[in-house]
Design an enzyme around this catalytic site. Structure first.
Site, PDB file in Angstrom:
ATOM      1  N   HIS A 376       3.011  17.846   4.750  1.00  0.00           N
ATOM      2  CA  HIS A 376       3.599  16.527   4.478  1.00  0.00           C
ATOM      3  C   HIS A 376       3.629  16.162   3.002  1.00  0.00           C
ATOM      4  CE1 HIS A 376       3.537  15.164   8.769  1.00  0.00           C
ATOM      5  NE2 HIS A 376       2.529  16.015   8.814  1.00  0.00           N
ATOM      6  N   LYS A 567       5.699   0.023   2.186  1.00  0.00           N
ATOM      7  CA  LYS A 567       5.147   1.367   2.342  1.00  0.00           C
ATOM      8  C   LYS A 567       3.832   1.378   1.582  1.00  0.00           C
ATOM      9  CE  LYS A 567       8.992   2.933   0.325  1.00  0.00           C
ATOM     10  NZ  LYS A 567       9.544   4.100   0.989  1.00  0.00           N
ATOM     11  N   ARG A 568       3.015   2.444   1.708  1.00  0.00           N
ATOM     12  CA  ARG A 568       1.802   2.529   0.913  1.00  0.00           C
ATOM     13  C   ARG A 568       2.145   2.395  -0.577  1.00  0.00           C
ATOM     14  NH1 ARG A 568      -3.013   4.010   3.588  1.00  0.00           N
ATOM     15  NH2 ARG A 568      -3.900   3.922   1.493  1.00  0.00           N
ATOM     16  N   LYS A 679      13.855   3.528   9.863  1.00  0.00           N
ATOM     17  CA  LYS A 679      13.690   2.288  10.635  1.00  0.00           C
ATOM     18  C   LYS A 679      14.587   1.183  10.087  1.00  0.00           C
ATOM     19  CE  LYS A 679       9.058   3.951  11.342  1.00  0.00           C
ATOM     20  NZ  LYS A 679       7.706   4.023  10.780  1.00  0.00           N
TER      21      LYS A 679
HETATM   22  C1  26Q Z   1      -6.792  14.023   3.073  1.00  0.00           C
HETATM   23  C2  26Q Z   1      -8.080  14.418   2.794  1.00  0.00           C
HETATM   24  C3  26Q Z   1      -9.111  13.507   2.815  1.00  0.00           C
HETATM   25  C4  26Q Z   1      -8.849  12.185   3.140  1.00  0.00           C
HETATM   26  C5  26Q Z   1      -7.555  11.782   3.425  1.00  0.00           C
HETATM   27  C6  26Q Z   1      -6.527  12.699   3.372  1.00  0.00           C
HETATM   28  C7  26Q Z   1      -5.155  12.271   3.681  1.00  0.00           C
HETATM   29  C8  26Q Z   1      -4.904  11.300   4.642  1.00  0.00           C
HETATM   30  C9  26Q Z   1      -3.619  10.893   4.915  1.00  0.00           C
HETATM   31  C10 26Q Z   1      -4.080  12.824   3.015  1.00  0.00           C
HETATM   32  C11 26Q Z   1      -2.777  12.420   3.309  1.00  0.00           C
HETATM   33  C12 26Q Z   1      -2.538  11.444   4.268  1.00  0.00           C
HETATM   34  C13 26Q Z   1      -1.207  10.969   4.621  1.00  0.00           C
HETATM   35  C14 26Q Z   1      -0.083  11.435   4.125  1.00  0.00           C
HETATM   36  C15 26Q Z   1       1.217  10.897   4.520  1.00  0.00           C
HETATM   37  O1  26Q Z   1       1.301   9.889   5.195  1.00  0.00           O
HETATM   38  N1  26Q Z   1       2.302  11.549   4.128  1.00  0.00           N
HETATM   39  C16 26Q Z   1       3.628  11.106   4.505  1.00  0.00           C
HETATM   40  O2  26Q Z   1       3.950  11.738   5.731  1.00  0.00           O
HETATM   41  C17 26Q Z   1       5.164  11.228   6.251  1.00  0.00           C
HETATM   42  C18 26Q Z   1       5.388  11.893   7.591  1.00  0.00           C
HETATM   43  O3  26Q Z   1       5.763  13.228   7.406  1.00  0.00           O
HETATM   44  C19 26Q Z   1       6.312  11.468   5.303  1.00  0.00           C
HETATM   45  O4  26Q Z   1       7.454  10.835   5.809  1.00  0.00           O
HETATM   46  C20 26Q Z   1       5.996  10.913   3.905  1.00  0.00           C
HETATM   47  O5  26Q Z   1       7.010  11.283   3.002  1.00  0.00           O
HETATM   48  C21 26Q Z   1       4.654  11.436   3.443  1.00  0.00           C
HETATM   49  O6  26Q Z   1       4.295  10.826   2.210  1.00  0.00           O
END
Ligand code: 26Q
Length: 780
Positions: A376, A567-568, A679
Site C-alpha cells: 500500500h 483524509k489523514r 466515494k
Molecule cells: C506500520 C508499522 C507500525 C505501525 C503502523 C504501521 C502502519 C499502519 C497503517 C502503516 C501503514 C498504515 C496504513 C496505510 C494506509 O492506509 N495506506 C493507504 O492504503 C489505501 C488502501 O490501499 C490507499 O488507498 C492509500 O493510497 C494508502 O495511503
C-alpha cells in the site's frame, strides 16, 4: 403428548428447522417489544435511545444469525476454496444501517419504529463507530469484506479486537488533542465471543532440536510465555443475498498456568502483573499510518494475529483431513494486508513443520502457494523493518526459519545472477549493518505467489522502483488490483436521495453492478433529471452544513461551492497546498479582486499521527487561517473555512454526498491509490487532482471534463527534484509571493510568534520532497 413423545419430537427437530423470522413490519414491532421489555428489562418509564438501539440490534442480529449459519454450512458442504484476509486493521464504522440495508429491512424498520413512536435516524446516530483502523488500508479491508459477502465469496477476515480503536480527535486552541476511544464501554452487540475456538500463541523462550522417531531433526520451541487468543465473531452480511460471512477478531488473555507458576513461587502480585503483559497485546491500535519503528508491542500484535489465525485455519483443516496437507494449498489462500501480518509466512512454515511434521520442501511449497501480499505504499521510509535482535528475543524459532528462508532464497538469486554480490546484499531479507534488520516486504514477496499494488500507476512504479530486483527474478508474481469501495455503504446507504433518483431512472441493480450508472448518460442534458439531481445535492449540502455548524461553529451557505479535503494529515497528501490556495483566495478578497467569484466553503478534516509534528502544525495552521477569514466581514459572503474535528467513517457518510469539489492533490507518485476519491466521485462531486494513484483511472472513466487536472506527473516530479528552486518559483509568482509573505509575516499567528516558521521553511526548502511550490500555479 406424553413425556417420552415430547422428548422424542424435541430431539428430532434439528435446530435448522426453526421457523424463519418474520421480515415484515408487524414481526419487527413485536420482536422489538419483546426484546425491549423481556430481554433488556425496560419499560415505558425507561425511554432511552441506548436501550432502544440495543433492542433494534437484537432483532437484526437474530435475522443475521440464521443466514450466518446457513452460509457456514454451505461452505462446508461444497468444500470450496476459502480465502482469509489478514489485517491489523478493519475500519468498519457503523453496522446498524449496513445490516438493515443488506437485509432489505431499511424501510420496514423505519416504519416499525415509527409505530413504536421512535425515530430510526436518532437510534442509528447513537451507534459508536468501530474505529479499528487508521485510514485507507483499514477501510479497504472493511469494503472488501462487504463486497466478498455480496459476491458470495467464502472470505473470512482475521483481525485484532482492540479495546481502544483510533483515538478521538478534539481541538484545543486549534491544536489536535487525542482522547482514548473506549468503543466497547457500552458493550458491542454485534460480536459473539467464541471461547471454544481459543488458540494459544507463544512468545520468548528458545528452540531445542531433537531427533524424532524417523531420525529427522525436529525443533521444539520451549520455555515460552504463552498468551491465549479468544475469537470474537462479527457478521458480515452480503447485499440482499442471504450470505453472511465472518470477521473474526482476536482478544488476548492470560493463560491460567502462567499465573499459577508465579503464584506457587509466592509471587501473587507478579502473577497478576503478568496477566497485564499478556492482555496488553490487544489493548490499543497504533494510530500511525506510516510506520512505528521498532515498537515491541506492535511486533507482538502482528505475530499474535498471524499465529492465532493460521492455527485456527489449520485446526479446522486437521479436524477434517488429519495431517494430510496434500490439498491444503488448493483449498486455502491468505491475503496479507500490507506487511503488517507478514510474520505469517514464517509462522505457517513453523506450524506445518514443527506441529504437523511436514518437511521443509513440502511446507515451503504450501506456504508460497497460499500467501499473497498487497503493498500500500511507495514511500521507502514506510517499508517495515524489525531489528533482528528483537525478533531473536521475542520469536526465536521464527527468526531461525526466516534465516533459512533467506539462505535458500539467496542461493536462488546467486544462481540467477552469479557473482553479483551487490544484488545479494540489496535483496537479502536481512539488512546488514550495526543493527541488522528483517525486511518484512522482502519476506512477504519471497513467501507469496502474488504481489499486488493498489492502482495501475502504483503497481507500475513498484516494479520499476522499490521491488525492481524482485520483479526481475519473479515477474509472474507481480500484478495490479486497483482499489474499490462498496457502493452499498458509499452510495445506497449514505445518499438515499440519490439512490432513489437512480432507482427511478435506471432501475435498481446498480448497487451490485456499478457499470449500470452508464444508463444515466442519455439524461445528462435532461432538464427534469438535472433539476431533481440538484435538489438531491442541495438537501445533502444542507445536511453537511448542519454538521459543520454543530461541530465547527462555522456557517456554510449551501448555495456556495463546497470544496472538501478529508483524509489523514500527511505532508505528501498536501493539505498545505490546499491552505495556500485558501490564503490566496483571501488575499484576492482583500485586494478587491472579486469580479469573477464563486462563493466557496472550504472543509478540511483528518487526524494526525500523535507523534507527527508537521502534520499537527498543519492542523493548527488550517484552524488559524479559518479563524482570521471567518471573522473578516469582507470575506463573509465569499469564503468560509472550517476544520472538521474527529474525521471518521460515519462523518464521511455525510460529507461525500454533500460535497461539490473533491480535493485529491497528493504529490504525483506518492498516494498509492486513494479511496476517498472514489466515494466523492460516486456521490457526484467533481475532482481536482494530480495524476496520482487511482485518480488516473477515475479520470479515464469519468472523462477529462469532470476532472480538474493539475500538477507535475510522477516522472516530472522525480526529474524536478534535481533542480528544484522554490525561491525562484515564489519570486516569479506574485500570488504565491503574497501568500508566503502573509504566512511569514505572522498574519495568522499574531499572538503566537514563529509557530508557522517550520511551515514556511518546508515550502521554501529546495529539498521539499512534496514540491508544494512547484504545483501551486497550476493548482490555482
Ligand atoms: C506500520 C508499522 C507500525 C505501525 C503502523 C504501521 C502502519 C499502519 C497503517 C502503516 C501503514 C498504515 C496504513 C496505510 C494506509 O492506509 N495506506 C493507504 O492504503 C489505501 C488502501 O490501499 C490507499 O488507498 C492509500 O493510497 C494508502 O495511503
Amino acid at each position: 403428548m406424553n413425556d417420552k413423545q415430547l422428548k422424542q419430537s424435541l430431539l428430532s427437530a434439528s435446530l435448522t428447522e426453526l421457523p424463519p423470522l418474520g421480515m415484515d413490519v408487524l414481526s419487527l414491532v413485536n420482536d422489538f417489544r419483546r426484546y425491549y421489555t423481556h430481554s433488556l428489562g425496560r419499560d415505558r418509564h425507561s425511554r432511552s435511545t441506548h436501550y432502544a438501539y440495543q433492542a433494534l440490534v437484537l432483532i437484526l442480529r437474530e435475522r443475521l444469525m440464521e443466514r450466518w449459519k446457513q452460509t457456514r454450512y454451505a461452505y462446508e458442504e461444497t468444500d470450496c476454496k476459502q480465502a482469509y484476509y489478514l489485517s491489523l486493521e478493519f475500519l468498519m464504522g457503523r453496522a446498524l444501517g449496513n445490516a438493515m440495508l443488506n437485509l432489505g429491512l431499511e424501510e420496514d424498520t423505519a416504519l416499525a419504529l415509527q409505530c413504536l413512536g421512535m425515530e430510526l435516524e436518532e437510534l442509528a446516530e447513537s451507534e459508536h463507530d468501530a474505529g479499528l483502523g487508521n485510514g485507507g488500508l483499514g477501510r479497504l479491508a472493511a469494503c472488501f469484506l462487504d463486497s466478498c459477502a455480496t459476491l458470495q465469496l467464502p472470505v473470512t477476515g482475521y483481525g485484532i479486537r482492540y479495546d481502544y480503536g483510533m483515538f478521538r480527535q478534539q481541538l484545543a486552541d486549534g491544536e489536535q488533542v487525542e482522547e482514548p476511544d473506549h468503543w466497547l464501554r457500552d458493550g458491542n452487540p454485534w460480536e459473539i465471543e467464541r471461547p471454544e475456538y481459543t488458540q494459544r500463541v507463544r512468545f520468548g523462550g528458545r528452540s531445542e532440536f531433537q531427533r524424532d522417531g524417523a531420525g529427522r531433526l525436529a525443533a521444539r520451541w520451549v520455555d515460552t510465555n504463552d498468551v491465549l487468543a479468544i475469537p470474537y465473531d462479527v457478521p458480515i452480511p452480503g447485499y440482499q443475498n442471504g450470505t453472511v460471512n465472518t470477521l473474526r477478531l482476536w482478544k488476548a488473555a492470560a493463560t491460567d498456568e502462567f499465573d499459577l507458576g508465579e503464584f506457587n513461587a509466592g509471587l501473587y502480585p507478579e502473577s497478576v502483573a503478568a496477566k497485564n503483559t499478556a492482555e496488553q497485546i490487544t489493548l490499543v491500535l497504533y494510530p500511525n499510518d506510516s510506520s512505528e519503528n521498532g515498537k515491541e508491542l506492535r511486533l507482538r500484535q502482528q505475530y499474535f494475529l498471524a499465529s492465532a489465525s493460521l492455527q485456527d485455519v489449520l485446526a479446522r483443516w486437521v479436524g477434517i483431513h488429519g495431517n494430510d496437507f496434500t490439498r491444503f494449498a488448493e483449498k486455502n489462500v491468505f491475503q496479507l494486508n500490507d506487511t503488517h501480518p507478514s510474520c505469517a509466512v514464517a509462522e505457517l512454515m513453523r506450524l506445518l513443520m514443527d506441529k504437523h511434521g511436514l518437511g521443509w520442501d513440502q511446507a515451503w511449497e504450501i506456504t508460497a502457494r497460499t500467501m499473497a501480499y498487497t503493498n500500500h505504499t511507495l514511500l521507502p521510509e514506510a517499508l517495515e523493518k524489525w531489528p533482528v535482535r528483537l525478533f531473536r528475543r521475542l520469536l526465536p524459532r521464527l527468526l531461525e526459519i526466516i534465516f533459512e528462508i533467506n539462505a535458500r532464497f539467496l542461493a536462488e538469486v546467486a544462481r540467477h545472477w552469479p557473482g553479483d554480490s551487490e544484488r545479494l546484499r540489496r535483496m537479502s531479507l536481512i539488512e546488514e549493518g550495526r543493527e541488522p534488520m528483517v525486511r518484512m516486504a522482502y519476506l512477504a514477496i519471497a513467501g507469496s505467489f502474488s504481489v499486488n499494488g493498489v492502482a495501475a500507476l502504483h503497481s507500475r512504479l513498484l516494479v520499476e522502483g522499490l521491488f525492481r530486483d524482485f520483479f526481475e527474478l519473479w515477474p509472474h508474481k507481480f500484478n495490479n488490483k486497483t482499489n474499490g469501495v462498496t457502493p452499498r455503504r458509499w452510495l445506497a446507504r449514505c445518499n438515499p436521495g440519490l439512490a432513489r433518483l437512480l432507482d427511478e431512472t435506471i432501475g435498481s441493480g446498480w448497487e451490485v453492478d456499478l457499470d449500470r450508472l452508464r444508463g444515466l448518460l442519455p439524461l445528462a442534458e435532461d432538464g427534469a433529471f438535472r433539476e431533481r439531481w440538484r435538489q438531491v445535492k442541495r438537501a445533502n449540502k444542507e445536511r453537511l452544513a448542519q454538521m459543520v455548524a454543530a461541530e465547527c461553529g462555522v456557517a456554510f451557505d449551501p448555495q456556495a461551492l463546497f470544496d472538501v479535503q478529508v483524509k489523514r494529515i500527511h505532508e505528501y497528501k498536501r493539505q498545505l497546498l490546499d491552505v495556500l490556495h485558501v490564503i490566496h483566495l483571501y488575499d484576492r478578497i482583500k485586494r478587491g479582486d472579486t469580479t469573477t467569484w464563486t462563493p466557496r466553503c472550504v472543509l478540511i478534516g483528518g487526524k494526525a499521527a500523535p507523534g507527527y509534528f508537521m502534520a499537527k502544525r498543519i492542523i493548527k495552521l488550517i484552524n488559524n487561517v479559518a479563524l482570521v477569514i471567518n471573522a473578516d466581514p469582507e470575506a463573509d459572503l465569499l469564503l468560509k473555512v472550517a476544520f472538521l474535528p474527529n474525521y471518521r467513517v460515519s462523518a464521511m457518510e455525510t460529507i461525500a454526498p454533500g460535497s461539490d469539489l473533491s480535493e485529491q492533490i497528493s504529490t504525483a507518485g506518492k498516494e498509492a491509490s486513494g479511496t476517498g476519491n472514489m466515494k466523492f466521485m460516486m456521490n457526484g462531486a467533481v475532482t481536482i487532482g494530480t495524476l496520482d494513484g487511482a485518480n488516473i483511472e477515475i479520470r479515464e472513466e469519468v472523462g477529462d471534463e469532470n476532472f480538474f487536472l493539475f500538477g507535475l506527473t510522477a516522472e516530472q516530479v522525480e526529474e524536478r527534484r534535481h533542480h528544484y528552486d522554490p525561491g525562484a518559483i515564489i519570486a516569479s509568482d506574485e500570488d504565491l509571493e503574497r501568500v508566503v509573505s502573509l504566512l511569514s509575516s505572522g498574519h495568522f499567528n499574531q499572538l503566537e510568534p514563529r509557530i508557522f516558521d517550520p511551515i514556511v521553511h518546508a515550502i521554501t526548502n529546495p529539498f521539499d520532497p512534496w514540491l508544494i511550490a512547484a504545483d501551486f500555479r497550476s493548482y490555482v
